[in-house]
Every structure is written in structure tokens, then in C-alpha cells.
Design a protein around this motif. Structure first.
Motif, short mmCIF file in Angstrom:
data_model
loop_
_atom_site.label_atom_id
_atom_site.label_comp_id
_atom_site.label_asym_id
_atom_site.label_seq_id
_atom_site.Cartn_x
_atom_site.Cartn_y
_atom_site.Cartn_z
N THR A 276 0.81 -1.22 0.00
CA THR A 276 0.00 0.00 0.00
C THR A 276 0.84 1.27 0.00
O THR A 276 0.41 2.30 -0.47
CB THR A 276 -0.91 0.05 1.25
OG1 THR A 276 -0.07 -0.04 2.41
CG2 THR A 276 -1.90 -1.09 1.24
N ALA B 145 -7.91 0.62 0.02
CA ALA B 145 -8.11 2.04 -0.32
C ALA B 145 -7.98 2.94 0.91
O ALA B 145 -7.37 4.01 0.86
CB ALA B 145 -9.46 2.23 -0.98
N VAL C 61 -8.31 9.01 -3.70
CA VAL C 61 -8.19 7.55 -3.81
C VAL C 61 -9.52 6.95 -4.25
O VAL C 61 -10.58 7.33 -3.76
CB VAL C 61 -7.76 6.93 -2.46
CG1 VAL C 61 -7.65 5.42 -2.56
CG2 VAL C 61 -6.43 7.54 -2.00
N VAL D 65 -4.37 3.37 1.89
CA VAL D 65 -3.65 4.26 0.97
C VAL D 65 -4.02 5.71 1.27
O VAL D 65 -3.15 6.58 1.37
CB VAL D 65 -3.95 3.89 -0.50
CG1 VAL D 65 -3.36 4.92 -1.44
CG2 VAL D 65 -3.39 2.50 -0.83
N GLN D 66 -5.34 5.96 1.43
CA GLN D 66 -5.78 7.32 1.73
C GLN D 66 -5.15 7.82 3.03
O GLN D 66 -4.81 8.99 3.17
CB GLN D 66 -7.31 7.37 1.86
CG GLN D 66 -7.85 8.77 2.09
CD GLN D 66 -7.82 9.63 0.84
OE1 GLN D 66 -8.60 9.46 -0.08
NE2 GLN D 66 -6.89 10.58 0.80
N ALA E 94 0.97 5.12 -2.73
CA ALA E 94 0.85 6.40 -2.01
C ALA E 94 2.12 7.24 -2.22
O ALA E 94 2.04 8.46 -2.43
CB ALA E 94 0.61 6.15 -0.53
N ARG F 9 -4.19 11.00 -8.31
CA ARG F 9 -5.23 10.04 -7.93
C ARG F 9 -4.60 8.67 -7.84
O ARG F 9 -3.64 8.37 -8.55
CB ARG F 9 -6.33 10.01 -8.99
CG ARG F 9 -6.89 11.38 -9.28
CD ARG F 9 -7.79 11.32 -10.50
NE ARG F 9 -7.98 12.67 -11.02
CZ ARG F 9 -9.07 13.41 -10.80
NH1 ARG F 9 -10.07 12.94 -10.10
NH2 ARG F 9 -9.16 14.62 -11.30
N VAL F 10 -5.17 7.86 -6.98
CA VAL F 10 -4.73 6.47 -6.90
C VAL F 10 -5.93 5.58 -7.15
O VAL F 10 -6.97 5.78 -6.54
CB VAL F 10 -4.15 6.13 -5.50
CG1 VAL F 10 -3.73 4.66 -5.45
CG2 VAL F 10 -2.97 7.03 -5.17
N LEU G 79 -4.23 13.07 -1.53
CA LEU G 79 -4.49 12.12 -2.61
C LEU G 79 -5.98 11.89 -2.80
O LEU G 79 -6.75 11.95 -1.84
CB LEU G 79 -3.82 10.78 -2.29
CG LEU G 79 -2.31 10.85 -2.02
CD1 LEU G 79 -1.78 9.46 -1.69
CD2 LEU G 79 -1.58 11.45 -3.22
N CYS H 24 -6.82 1.78 -6.62
CA CYS H 24 -6.26 0.61 -5.94
C CYS H 24 -7.41 -0.29 -5.48
O CYS H 24 -8.57 0.14 -5.49
CB CYS H 24 -5.40 1.06 -4.77
SG CYS H 24 -6.34 1.92 -3.50
#
Ligand SMILES: NC(=O)C1=CN([C@@H]2O[C@H](COP(=O)(O)OP(=O)(O)OC[C@H]3O[C@@H](n4cnc5c(N)ncnc54)[C@H](O)[C@@H]3O)[C@@H](O)[C@H]2O)[C@@H](O)CC1
Ligand SMILES: [K+]
Length: 472
Positions: free
Chosen positions: A232, A259, A271, A262-263, A236, A251-252, A269, A254
Motif C-alpha cells: 500500500t 483504499a 483515492v 492508501v488514503q 501512495a 489520484r490512486v 491524494l 487501488c
């Protein structure tokens, strides 16, 4: 040219030294065109083009030289040109200053050196340059233009109205595109710019990042990172790096399962989760839709090498026609994917071998191998190493920034994200070269603080300074 210039300066060859070589080349051309004793009028503008000719005047002792400076000496626009003017005055060379067009008298020379304007020309010739150009064109003298005939745009060959009509042009370092269509002889003079100033990335490459003051949100890139699943942190890092390298939005995409995590790394970001715990072919149609509105996609960080994830990357690339950076496990699908997309692949040497490419411990040999492999692939390669090699199959750039501390995990994700951000605003080769340079410099700045204990997030923090050209 400005970029090469700065890179040369960073290599220890300052502009003044190049001006000395240019002036010398101009004097050589004069000797070619006129016999000793001939009268030579040097018509110098207030920029470095004039400066070149002021140097030339010093090399023409066997001639009867008169130097005309167009404008007051206080208005000379560069220090190095002014120093050369001061040297002529101190040496009591025959010199005049032309403060208004009525005061210009070319005389009846055998040879005119036109050094009013070079690559710094903007718009139509103003006074007293316009009057001087007319006098030069009306005279029966042989006319030697320095770098480019004054009034002609070196890039396009166009003149916004009046321009000097030269018999010969001595141009520096490299042929200028705009000189091809002129009805005169063009000689290219080597002025001693090291080859390394073009091959190796340097501070000059950062000039490509200069921003237009009028720019709007979104002008500097909307970047999508597709990755995550088994890992993860990687997506990021890549997405935050895109922001630090100047993107407006990162933007990601995933798996939903990660998620939140990652956020959690950053509120900067955006996400977006897709179903399940890893990328699979069922996600591709949605991803293609989402990617269509982005400027660049970064594929790979933390994605893992599950068969279905790699199959999804393959399907995505087969249908995608935008710009994508491909990193990590995603790299292995590139050699046999048929895609319209513009790809920048960022393998380390192990990943390069896995893609079918060859490598070598000698960076020069490696450069050739990388160029050939990039040509085979039809994509840009950024092959990481102590010397990073970047090639689009034609040109090669080599990056020497960075340090052994950067072998720590995550620095590759930072590089991939930065490359994505720069690919949104620059051509692929430049994006890869500037990203490698900036990432390595960020690593060098981090090493100053943390030595071998640096970590990838230290690079993130230093990326903006590195891309601004701050000294390590
Ligand atoms: N690496 C390089 O870039 C090198 C460049 N050199 C020389 O530097 C030149 C470029 O120097 P600069 O950037 O100082 O630019 P220039 O010397 O070509 O012109 C700049 C000057 O012209 C004035 N000017 C611009 N447009 C005008 C117009 N339409 N009418 C009247 N005046 C105008 C400006 O106010 C400024 O004073 C090259 O052409 C070359 O001769 C050499 O010294 C060697 C190295
Ligand atoms: K000129």
C-alpha cells in the motif's frame, strides 16, 4: 541552447569562456573573407551576440577594425558582453557608440561583422538596429553574420520585416533550424561546449519546468497511479511524488480492500477503490474510462505480480492510447503488448533483463544497449543504476545524480510518480531525464541530512527543492 549552456557552466565551462571561443571563431571567419590590412566594421548590439564580436575585434590585430556599439555602454545587457566592451575601451581600440540612428555611419568597410542580434531577437528590428541593417544591406562590403543574420529568427528563419542580408553566417555549436533556407553560406563553429553538457542531465534541464504565470489548475497534470494490493505504501509514495514534482492532481486507483490504508498516508491524494484485493481484468473497462481524462497514468507501484493483475495491465495497455509510466512488476508485460500508448518504462537493471533487454556494467556500453532496446520496444526507457540511462530509441541522456543510500525501498516509487507528473507536461525523453535528475538530487539532499539512513519519504520532501535547482 540555454539548457546546454547552464549544463556546461555546471561542468566548469562558463559562458564567458564560450564567448571567447565564439569570438575567436568569428575572427577566423573574418580572416577567411578578407586579407590582412582590410577595413572591418564590427557592428555590435548590446547582448551576447554583440559580445562575441567584441571578442573577435581583439583577435583582428592585422586588420583596420572599427567597433560600433549600438546603444550606450550602460545599456549592455550582460556582464560578460560589458567586460569585453570595457576591455576594448581600456585598450583604446577604435570604437564608437551609436546612441541614435542619425549618429550611425558605417563608413566604407571591406567587411562588416553583423553582431547586432542573435538568438535573443524579439520582434522587428528597433532603432538604431534598423538603420544599421539598412546601411549594411546598402553597402558593398562582404557581410559576415554572427550566429544568425540580425533580425532573423534562428528557429524559424523568419524575419519580422527587415533583416541583415549576409554573405556568410558563422553559427555556434550546432546548426540552427532557421538558417537552412537562407541564401548564404552557413559555417558551424565548435565553441568547446563539452559533449557532456548535452549527454548528462544537469541544472539546465530544469529550465524545461519554468511555469507560465498565466497557468490554471490542471495545466500541470492530473496523474493517475494504478497500483496497490499486496503493498500500500508504494502507490501512495508514487502519487505524493507526482504532487511534489508539480502535478496539480494525483489520484490512486487501488483495490477497495486497501483504499483506506492508501488514503491514510495523505489527505492530498484522491483515492478510488475497485472491487476485491487485487487488480484484475474485470476492472479494466472502468479504469480506461477513468484514465481517459487524466494526463498520465503510472502503472505498477505495489501492484504485485499475480497473473490476473498482469493480465489486466496487458489489457489496459492494449486499449489505452495516452501516456503511461510503467514500473515494477507491470514492466514484464510491455515487450509483448501491442499498444498505441506512449510508454515510459522505468526498470532497474534486473527488471530490464526480465523484459528481455541487455545491460552492462560500463555505462557507455549500457547506453547503446538501452538505446537499441528502446528502439525495439518503440517506447522510452529509463534504466536505473548509479548512472541512469534514458533513451527513446534515438537520443540518449545519462543521469549521474543520486547516491548509494537510495537503494532503500520506495525510491523507485518516488521516481515513477515524478516521471508521471513530468510526462504530463514534457515530452517522454525529457520527462524521464528531468525526473531521474530531480529524484537523484532529492536523494543527494536527503543524504546530506541522513546519510545511508535516508528513507523514501525524505526524497518526497526534497523533491521540490531538487527540481528548483537548489544546491545540495
Ligand atoms: N551558449 C550560448 O547560448 C552562447 C551564445 N552566444 C551568443 O549569444 C547570443 C545570444 O545572446 P543574448 O541572449 O544576449 O541575445 P542577443 O544578443 O541576440 O540579443 C539581446 C539584445 O538585443 C535586444 N533586442 C532584442 N530584440 C531586439 C529588436 N527587435 N531590436 C533591437 N534590439 C533588440 C535586447 O534588448 C538585448 O539587449 C547568441 O546568438 C550567440 O551569438 C555565444 O556567446 C556563445 C555561447
Ligand atoms: K547577428
Amino acid at each position: 541552447m540555454a539548457a546546454v549552456d547552464l549544463n556546461a557552466e555546471a561542468l566548469g565551462v562558463p559562458r564567458k569562456q564560450l564567448m571567447e571561443s565564439s569570438g575567436n571563431a568569428v575572427a577566423r571567419a573574418c580572416r577567411d573573407l578578407a586579407d590582412p590590412g582590410a577595413s572591418v566594421a564590427v557592428v555590435a548590439g548590446r547582448g551576447n551576440n554583440g559580445g562575441d564580436a567584441l571578442v573577435a575585434a581583439r583577435f583582428l590585430k592585422a586588420y583596420d577594425v572599427t567597433v560600433h556599439l549600438l546603444g550606450r555602454p550602460e545599456t549592455i545587457s550582460t556582464d560578460i558582453a560589458r567586460e569585453n566592451w570595457d576591455a576594448l575601451v581600456a585598450g583604446e581600440a577604435d570604437h564608437r557608440t551609436v546612441t541614435d540612428s542619425a549618429g550611425f555611419d558605417l563608413g566604407d568597410p571591406d567587411l562588416v561583422v553583423d553582431a547586432m542580434l542573435g538568438t535573443g531577437v524579439t520582434g522587428a528590428l528597433r532603432e538604431p538596429e534598423a538603420t544599421a541593417a539598412r546601411a549594411i544591406n546598402d553597402s558593398s562590403a562582404t557581410v559576415l553574420a554572427v550566429d544568425v543574420p540580425s533580425g532573423v529568427d534562428a528557429d524559424t528563419g523568419d524575419a519580422a520585416g527587415l533583416a541583415v542580408d549576409a554573405d556568410r553566417v558563422v553559427t555556434f555549436h550546432d546548426d540552427k533550424p532557421g538558417l537552412g533556407d537562407l541564401d548564404c553560406e552557413v559555417v558551424v563553429a565548435d565553441i568547446g561546449i563539452p559533449e557532456a553538457a548535452e549527454l548528462f542531465t544537469g541544472p539546465g534541464d530544469l529550465l524545461a519546468l519554468d511555469r507560465d504565470a498565466q497557468s490554471h489548475k490542471g495545466d500541470h497534470g492530473d496523474v493517475l497511479v494504478v497500483g496497490g494490493g499486496p503493498y500500500t505504501g508504494a502507490p501512495a509514495l508514487a502519487a505524493q511524488s507526482a504532487l511534489r514534482a508539480g502535478a496539480d492532481l494525483a489520484r490512486v486507483a487501488c483495490p477497495e480492500a486497501v483504499a483506506r490504508e492508501v488514503q491514510g498516508y495523505s489527505e492530498n491524494l484522491i483515492v478510488r477503490g475497485f472491487s476485491g484485493d487485487r487488480l484484475a481484468p474485470e476492472h479494466v473497462p472502468d479504469l480506461l474510462d477513468f484514465a481517459a481524462d487524466r494526463d498520465a497514468v503510472v502503472f505498477g507501484p505495489g501492484l504485485g505480480d499475480a497473473d490476473e493483475s498482469l493480465a489486466a495491465v496487458r489489457e489496459f495497455l492494449a486499449a489505452y492510447d495516452g501516456t503511461a509510466v510503467v514500473d515494477a512488476d507491470a514492466l514484464q508485460v510491455v515487450p509483448d503488448v501491442d499498444t498505441e500508448a506512449t510508454l515510459i518504462c522505468t526498470p532497474h537493471q534486473g527488471e530490464l533483463r526480465k523484459m528481455g533487454g541487455e545491460t552492462d556494467s560500463d555505462w557507455e556500453v549500457r547506453s547503446d544497449l538501452v538505446r537499441e532496446f528502446a528502439a525495439d520496444l518503440g517506447h522510452t526507457l529509463l534504466v536505473k543504476g548509479a548512472y541512469d540511462v534514458v533513451s527513446d530509441g534515438d537520443a540518449v541522456r545519462v543521469n549521474r545524480t543520486g547516491n548509494p543510500g537510495m537503494t532503500v525501498g520506495g525510491t523507485g516509487d518516488v521516481l515513477a510518480g515524478a516521471t508521471g507528473a513530468l510526462a504530463a507536461v514534457l515530452p517522454p525523453l525529457d520527462a524521464a531525464a528531468v525526473a531521474a535528475y530531480g529524484n537523484g538530487r532529492a536523494g543527494d539532499l536527503a543524504a546530506e541530512a541522513f546519510g545511508g539512513g535516508l528513507v523514501a519519504t525524505d526524497l518526497l520532501e526534497r523533491l521540490p527543492a531538487a527540481l528548483r535547482g537548489d544546491e545540495a
